[in-house]
Every structure is written in structure tokens, then in C-alpha cells.
Design a protein around this motif. Structure first.
Motif, PDB file in Angstrom:
ATOM      1  N   SER A 185      -9.030   1.719  -6.265  1.00  0.00           N
ATOM      2  CA  SER A 185      -9.936   1.793  -5.113  1.00  0.00           C
ATOM      3  C   SER A 185      -9.310   2.621  -3.983  1.00  0.00           C
ATOM      4  CB  SER A 185     -10.351   0.407  -4.630  1.00  0.00           C
ATOM      5  OG  SER A 185      -9.243  -0.339  -4.202  1.00  0.00           O
ATOM      6  N   LEU A 186      -7.986   2.581  -3.846  1.00  0.00           N
ATOM      7  CA  LEU A 186      -7.347   3.440  -2.849  1.00  0.00           C
ATOM      8  C   LEU A 186      -7.459   4.903  -3.255  1.00  0.00           C
ATOM      9  CD1 LEU A 186      -4.209   1.362  -1.812  1.00  0.00           C
ATOM     10  CD2 LEU A 186      -6.406   1.586  -0.631  1.00  0.00           C
ATOM     11  N   ALA A 187      -7.398   5.179  -4.547  1.00  0.00           N
ATOM     12  CA  ALA A 187      -7.589   6.561  -5.032  1.00  0.00           C
ATOM     13  C   ALA A 187      -9.006   7.038  -4.713  1.00  0.00           C
ATOM     14  CB  ALA A 187      -7.316   6.643  -6.527  1.00  0.00           C
ATOM     15  N   ARG A 188     -10.001   6.165  -4.851  1.00  0.00           N
ATOM     16  CA  ARG A 188     -11.378   6.537  -4.517  1.00  0.00           C
ATOM     17  C   ARG A 188     -11.514   6.797  -3.016  1.00  0.00           C
ATOM     18  NH1 ARG A 188     -12.363   2.641  -8.435  1.00  0.00           N
ATOM     19  NH2 ARG A 188     -12.715   1.005  -6.904  1.00  0.00           N
ATOM     20  N   LEU A 189     -10.837   5.978  -2.211  1.00  0.00           N
ATOM     21  CA  LEU A 189     -10.886   6.185  -0.758  1.00  0.00           C
ATOM     22  C   LEU A 189     -10.279   7.536  -0.395  1.00  0.00           C
ATOM     23  CD1 LEU A 189     -11.507   4.933   2.050  1.00  0.00           C
ATOM     24  CD2 LEU A 189      -9.127   4.118   2.044  1.00  0.00           C
ATOM     25  N   VAL A 190      -9.129   7.856  -0.970  1.00  0.00           N
ATOM     26  CA  VAL A 190      -8.496   9.154  -0.697  1.00  0.00           C
ATOM     27  C   VAL A 190      -9.377  10.295  -1.201  1.00  0.00           C
ATOM     28  CG1 VAL A 190      -6.514  10.614  -1.295  1.00  0.00           C
ATOM     29  CG2 VAL A 190      -6.153   8.253  -0.564  1.00  0.00           C
ATOM     30  N   ALA A 191      -9.979  10.134  -2.374  1.00  0.00           N
ATOM     31  CA  ALA A 191     -10.861  11.173  -2.923  1.00  0.00           C
ATOM     32  C   ALA A 191     -12.052  11.423  -2.009  1.00  0.00           C
ATOM     33  CB  ALA A 191     -11.329  10.795  -4.316  1.00  0.00           C
ATOM     34  N   SER A 192     -12.492  10.397  -1.280  1.00  0.00           N
ATOM     35  CA  SER A 192     -13.638  10.572  -0.382  1.00  0.00           C
ATOM     36  C   SER A 192     -13.321  11.536   0.760  1.00  0.00           C
ATOM     37  CB  SER A 192     -14.093   9.216   0.183  1.00  0.00           C
ATOM     38  OG  SER A 192     -13.230   8.766   1.210  1.00  0.00           O
ATOM     39  N   THR A 193     -12.047  11.771   1.038  1.00  0.00           N
ATOM     40  CA  THR A 193     -11.680  12.706   2.104  1.00  0.00           C
ATOM     41  C   THR A 193     -11.963  14.150   1.725  1.00  0.00           C
ATOM     42  OG1 THR A 193      -9.375  13.012   1.390  1.00  0.00           O
ATOM     43  CG2 THR A 193      -9.828  11.163   2.897  1.00  0.00           C
ATOM     44  N   ARG A 194     -12.167  14.399   0.443  1.00  0.00           N
ATOM     45  CA  ARG A 194     -12.418  15.754  -0.039  1.00  0.00           C
ATOM     46  C   ARG A 194     -13.905  16.020  -0.289  1.00  0.00           C
ATOM     47  NH1 ARG A 194      -8.478  13.836  -3.555  1.00  0.00           N
ATOM     48  NH2 ARG A 194      -9.904  14.039  -5.300  1.00  0.00           N
ATOM     49  N   GLN A 195     -14.759  15.059   0.005  1.00  0.00           N
ATOM     50  CA  GLN A 195     -16.189  15.200  -0.288  1.00  0.00           C
ATOM     51  C   GLN A 195     -16.983  15.567   0.938  1.00  0.00           C
ATOM     52  OE1 GLN A 195     -17.092  11.422  -1.997  1.00  0.00           O
ATOM     53  NE2 GLN A 195     -16.033  11.881  -3.873  1.00  0.00           N
ATOM     54  N   VAL A 203      -3.684  14.801   5.092  1.00  0.00           N
ATOM     55  CA  VAL A 203      -2.794  14.432   6.180  1.00  0.00           C
ATOM     56  C   VAL A 203      -2.954  12.931   6.384  1.00  0.00           C
ATOM     57  CG1 VAL A 203      -2.198  14.766   8.604  1.00  0.00           C
ATOM     58  CG2 VAL A 203      -3.127  16.668   7.284  1.00  0.00           C
ATOM     59  N   VAL A 204      -1.849  12.197   6.339  1.00  0.00           N
ATOM     60  CA  VAL A 204      -1.877  10.754   6.566  1.00  0.00           C
ATOM     61  C   VAL A 204      -1.223  10.478   7.916  1.00  0.00           C
ATOM     62  CG1 VAL A 204      -1.193   8.474   5.732  1.00  0.00           C
ATOM     63  CG2 VAL A 204      -1.789  10.277   4.090  1.00  0.00           C
ATOM     64  N   PHE A 205      -2.028   9.982   8.830  1.00  0.00           N
ATOM     65  CA  PHE A 205      -1.536   9.629  10.157  1.00  0.00           C
ATOM     66  C   PHE A 205      -1.256   8.134  10.184  1.00  0.00           C
ATOM     67  CE2 PHE A 205      -3.964  13.467  11.201  1.00  0.00           C
ATOM     68  CZ  PHE A 205      -3.030  14.146  11.974  1.00  0.00           C
ATOM     69  N   ARG A 206      -0.047   7.765  10.558  1.00  0.00           N
ATOM     70  CA  ARG A 206       0.320   6.356  10.654  1.00  0.00           C
ATOM     71  C   ARG A 206       0.176   5.890  12.099  1.00  0.00           C
ATOM     72  NH1 ARG A 206       5.253   3.997   7.528  1.00  0.00           N
ATOM     73  NH2 ARG A 206       3.626   3.854   5.968  1.00  0.00           N
ATOM     74  N   LEU A 258      -0.406   8.874  -4.365  1.00  0.00           N
ATOM     75  CA  LEU A 258      -1.638   9.648  -4.201  1.00  0.00           C
ATOM     76  C   LEU A 258      -1.371  10.950  -3.456  1.00  0.00           C
ATOM     77  CD1 LEU A 258      -4.083   6.717  -3.381  1.00  0.00           C
ATOM     78  CD2 LEU A 258      -4.089   8.143  -5.452  1.00  0.00           C
ATOM     79  N   GLN A 259      -0.525  10.907  -2.438  1.00  0.00           N
ATOM     80  CA  GLN A 259      -0.197  12.110  -1.679  1.00  0.00           C
ATOM     81  C   GLN A 259       0.527  13.139  -2.539  1.00  0.00           C
ATOM     82  OE1 GLN A 259       1.475   9.700   1.767  1.00  0.00           O
ATOM     83  NE2 GLN A 259       1.056  11.666   2.712  1.00  0.00           N
ATOM     84  N   ALA A 260       1.260  12.675  -3.520  1.00  0.00           N
ATOM     85  CA  ALA A 260       2.039  13.578  -4.378  1.00  0.00           C
ATOM     86  C   ALA A 260       1.167  14.311  -5.392  1.00  0.00           C
ATOM     87  CB  ALA A 260       3.129  12.797  -5.095  1.00  0.00           C
ATOM     88  N   GLN A 261      -0.066  13.872  -5.576  1.00  0.00           N
ATOM     89  CA  GLN A 261      -0.957  14.515  -6.535  1.00  0.00           C
ATOM     90  C   GLN A 261      -1.450  15.853  -5.988  1.00  0.00           C
ATOM     91  OE1 GLN A 261      -4.037  11.696  -7.471  1.00  0.00           O
ATOM     92  NE2 GLN A 261      -2.602  10.218  -8.310  1.00  0.00           N
ATOM     93  N   PRO A 262      -1.484  16.887  -6.839  1.00  0.00           N
ATOM     94  CA  PRO A 262      -1.920  18.213  -6.381  1.00  0.00           C
ATOM     95  C   PRO A 262      -3.306  18.209  -5.718  1.00  0.00           C
ATOM     96  CG  PRO A 262      -0.930  18.373  -8.544  1.00  0.00           C
ATOM     97  CD  PRO A 262      -1.038  16.898  -8.228  1.00  0.00           C
ATOM     98  N   ALA A 263      -4.209  17.375  -6.187  1.00  0.00           N
ATOM     99  CA  ALA A 263      -5.557  17.329  -5.607  1.00  0.00           C
ATOM    100  C   ALA A 263      -5.528  16.894  -4.140  1.00  0.00           C
ATOM    101  CB  ALA A 263      -6.448  16.384  -6.405  1.00  0.00           C
ATOM    102  N   GLN A 267       0.823  -1.209   0.000  1.00  0.00           N
ATOM    103  CA  GLN A 267       0.000   0.000   0.000  1.00  0.00           C
ATOM    104  C   GLN A 267       0.861   1.265   0.000  1.00  0.00           C
ATOM    105  OE1 GLN A 267      -2.232  -0.661   3.618  1.00  0.00           O
ATOM    106  NE2 GLN A 267      -4.058  -1.328   2.482  1.00  0.00           N
ATOM    107  N   GLU A 268       2.022   1.201   0.624  1.00  0.00           N
ATOM    108  CA  GLU A 268       2.841   2.391   0.847  1.00  0.00           C
ATOM    109  C   GLU A 268       3.169   3.177  -0.430  1.00  0.00           C
ATOM    110  OE1 GLU A 268       6.164   3.556   4.073  1.00  0.00           O
ATOM    111  OE2 GLU A 268       6.348   1.579   3.144  1.00  0.00           O
ATOM    112  N   PRO A 269       3.686   2.560  -1.500  1.00  0.00           N
ATOM    113  CA  PRO A 269       3.993   3.370  -2.688  1.00  0.00           C
ATOM    114  C   PRO A 269       2.740   3.932  -3.358  1.00  0.00           C
ATOM    115  CG  PRO A 269       4.456   1.048  -3.105  1.00  0.00           C
ATOM    116  CD  PRO A 269       4.126   1.182  -1.650  1.00  0.00           C
TER     117      PRO A 269
END
Length: 130
Positions: A120-130, A76-79, A66-71, A59-61
Motif C-alpha cells: 500500500s505504501l508502494a501504491r501511495l508513492v506511485a500515485s505521485t507520478r499520476q 522528493v521525500v520531505f521529512r 521505494l526511493q531506490a527504485q528507478p521509477a 515505515q523508514e526502510p
């Protein structure tokens, strides 16, 4: 008090930037920083991680990309350390490592366990902006 937590979050983010990774590093989980990010309405991803977990390493890479994308510049990713932060793991109702929990501020927007599919991970990250 919230101002102090926001400062701690900002300092943690600044340290990640100084490391040369522009938030590609995960922020170690702390309850005050997490609550400050929630109070600020930030997009948040909680990554329940174990260094020995092959799924976590897969998952890490994807998450770094995804974090590197301007959107996702505000993300913030908390580990959460699966082995050493058991109380935090329980508080998120995560039953195993490789659990990802998405938030928009205080609202949970999605959850994933053991997923290594980039789309699907991109969709999960995108849900943080909705």
C-alpha cells in the motif's frame, strides 16, 4: 524567487547524493523547498516523522526501498519533524506522526496514517507520478 528555491532544492538533493544514499535520505522540510518542488511538478512525499515513533521507524526502510527504485528517481521525500514543526504539521492537517502525504506537483494524490504495508505504501508513492 522560484529560481532561488529550485537552487535550494537542488543543493539539498546534491547533499543527499554526496552522502552516498542517492536520495535515500529524507530532505528536511522547508516551505520554500516544498513549494519549489511543487512548482516544478515533482512527485513529492511528505513524511510526518517522530524518532520515538515505532510506526515511523517501520515505515523508514520501506520508503528507502521505494526511493531506490528507478521509477521513483524523481521522488522528493520531505521529512516534517512532528515534535518541532507543529505549525507545519497543522498546515498539512496531520493529526499524528507516521502520516504520509503524496503529491504530484501541487495536487495531493493520497494520504496514509500508520501504514506499514509495503504494497500500500508502494501504491501511495506511485500515485505521485499520476
Amino acid at each position: 524567487m522560484i529560481r532561488r528555491h529550485l537552487l535550494a532544492l537542488a543543493l539539498t538533493a546534491a547533499a543527499a547524493f554526496a552522502a552516498g544514499s542517492a536520495m535515500a535520505e529524507h530532505v528536511p522540510f522547508s516551505r520554500p523547498a516544498f513549494e519549489a518542488a511543487q512548482a516544478a511538478g515533482r512527485p513529492i512525499l511528505v513524511d510526518v516523522y517522530a524518532p520515538w515513533c515505532p510506526v515511523c521507524r517501520a515505515q523508514e526502510p520501506i520508503l528507502e526501498s521505494l526511493q531506490a527504485q528507478p521509477a521513483n528517481a524523481e521522488l522528493v521525500v520531505f521529512r516534517v519533524d512532528f515534535d518541532n514543526q507543529k505549525d507545519v504539521v497543522r498546515s498539512f492537517r496531520a493529526q499524528r506522526q507516521s502520516t504520509l502525504i503524496a503529491y504530484n506537483g501541487t495536487r495531493e494524490t493520497g494520504r496514509s496514517v500508520g501504514d506499514t504495508n509495503a504494497a500500500s505504501l508502494a501504491r501511495l508513492v506511485a500515485s505521485t507520478r499520476q
